[in-house]
Design an enzyme around this catalytic site. Structure first.
Site, short mmCIF file in Angstrom:
data_model
loop_
_atom_site.label_atom_id
_atom_site.label_comp_id
_atom_site.label_asym_id
_atom_site.label_seq_id
_atom_site.Cartn_x
_atom_site.Cartn_y
_atom_site.Cartn_z
N THR A 176 0.88 -1.17 0.00
CA THR A 176 0.00 0.00 0.00
C THR A 176 0.91 1.22 0.00
O THR A 176 1.76 1.36 0.88
CB THR A 176 -0.91 0.02 1.23
OG1 THR A 176 -1.71 -1.18 1.25
CG2 THR A 176 -1.84 1.21 1.20
N THR A 274 -0.33 -9.84 1.86
CA THR A 274 0.50 -8.91 2.61
C THR A 274 0.36 -7.50 2.05
O THR A 274 0.10 -7.32 0.86
CB THR A 274 1.99 -9.30 2.56
OG1 THR A 274 2.48 -9.12 1.22
CG2 THR A 274 2.19 -10.75 2.98
N GLU A 275 0.54 -6.52 2.90
CA GLU A 275 0.56 -5.12 2.49
C GLU A 275 1.68 -4.41 3.23
O GLU A 275 1.61 -4.21 4.44
CB GLU A 275 -0.79 -4.44 2.78
CG GLU A 275 -1.96 -4.98 1.98
CD GLU A 275 -1.96 -4.57 0.51
OE1 GLU A 275 -1.10 -3.75 0.12
OE2 GLU A 275 -2.82 -5.08 -0.23
N VAL A 276 2.72 -4.07 2.51
CA VAL A 276 3.87 -3.35 3.05
C VAL A 276 3.72 -1.87 2.69
O VAL A 276 3.15 -1.54 1.64
CB VAL A 276 5.18 -3.92 2.44
CG1 VAL A 276 6.40 -3.13 2.90
CG2 VAL A 276 5.34 -5.38 2.80
#
Length: 307
Positions: A176, A274-276
């Site tokens: 994101t 996943t959202e890094v």
């Protein structure tokens, strides 16, 4: 066709894009990096240790893009299958390089425990242009369904179809970014003839679980591993992350299949996205890659321990 009232410089307020707007949008997409140099060369170096194969090819006016998967050598029918995908959104850099880094450094350690399938860059055209959509202004990560209009999504669906029912775990690696608010969500609203409503980009790592198959202990095991590498995203003032209620620290839920999301394609018991947050002042690009790798390792370890 140039109306800033819609919050984006293409389109007219309240009117979905037609062909002219899509053509104008495409004309503004500029190649900024090389899929060949960054991804294909890295995959080629893995060919001596793993089975690398071309599972599809995207033919666009801007070039021909081969799609590659990386598999455990000596595939065994008695072992569970786990899937790692990256680059469904090509601009989300650490997803691509996290998948490659995992394959390079850790995949061999799982020999004899699981069959691993890694697809590091689902959307190579978008990777080169640091873009969310494909050249037809279609979001691959809303297009994982039968007769998909996205060539990227359709190719991946064909790859996994023979293995459905055998997948234990699927982790899909995303980011994101600040550009979600400055570019991609305004473009989406303009494309669909809607009003752009600004949101808040969370500062940190978070996960997306499946509303239809929640696995809270699995998600927490992944977050625990990632927290040793980078910080976990807090909730906003409304107790949400990107407009969704937080069901546990660092976890939100989406209806994966209904939304056509990549994490829905295997029917696996354990799935996560996943959202890094690579734009955080508290994280470096290398930390983001390491966070993705930590997430993959923890997800596989948990799934195998609870198979």
């Amino acid at each position: 066709m140039d109306n800033t009232d819609v919050g984006y410089p293409i389109g007219n307020a309240g009117q979905p894009w037609g062909n002219a707007e899509r053509v104008l949008w495409l004309s503004r997409q500029v190649r900024q990096r090389s899929y060949e140099t960054d991804v294909l060369q890295a995959i080629d170096q893995l060919g001596s240790r793993f089975d690398v194969s071309e599972y599809g090819r995207l033919e666009y006016a801007q070039g021909s893009f081969p799609l590659f998967s990386i598999r455990t050598r000596n595939w065994r029918d008695d072992l569970p299958v786990v899937l790692v995908t990256g680059g469904v959104h090509g601009y989300e850099t650490s997803g691509v390089h996290g998948a490659l880094r995992f394959a390079e450094q850790h995949m061999a350690d799982l020999a004899g425990r699981a069959n691993i399938l890694v697809v590091p860059c689902v959307s190579p055209w978008a990777y080169e242009r640091i873009q969310r959509w494909n050249p037809n202004a279609i979001d691959p990560n809303r297009s994982f369904y039968d007769n998909s209009p996205s060539g990227e999504s359709a190719a991946l669906l064909r790859l996994v179809a023979p293995l459905r029912g055998r997948f234990l775990m699927h982790i899909d690696l995303h980011e994101t970014t600040d550009s979600d608010e400055t570019e991609f969500r305004p473009a989406l609203a303009a494309r669909d003839g809607k009003v752009f409503e600004p949101g808040e980009v969370p500062d940190g790592f978070y996960l997306v679980d499946d509303t239809g198959n929640p696995q809270p202990a699995f998600q927490q095991a992944v977050l625990a591993a990632v927290s040793t590498v980078t910080h976990i995203a807090p909730t906003d003032a409304s107790g949400e992350i990107i407009g969704s209620p937080v069901v546990a620290p660092g976890v939100i839920e989406y209806a994966l299949k209904e939304l056509g999301l990549c994490a829905s394609i295997t029917g696996a018991r354990y799935t996560t996205t996943t959202e890094v947050y690579p734009d955080s002042p508290r994280a470096t690009p290398e930390q983001c890659i390491q966070a993705q790798v930590a997430a993959v390792r923890a997800a596989i370890d948990y799934a195998l321990a609870h198979a």
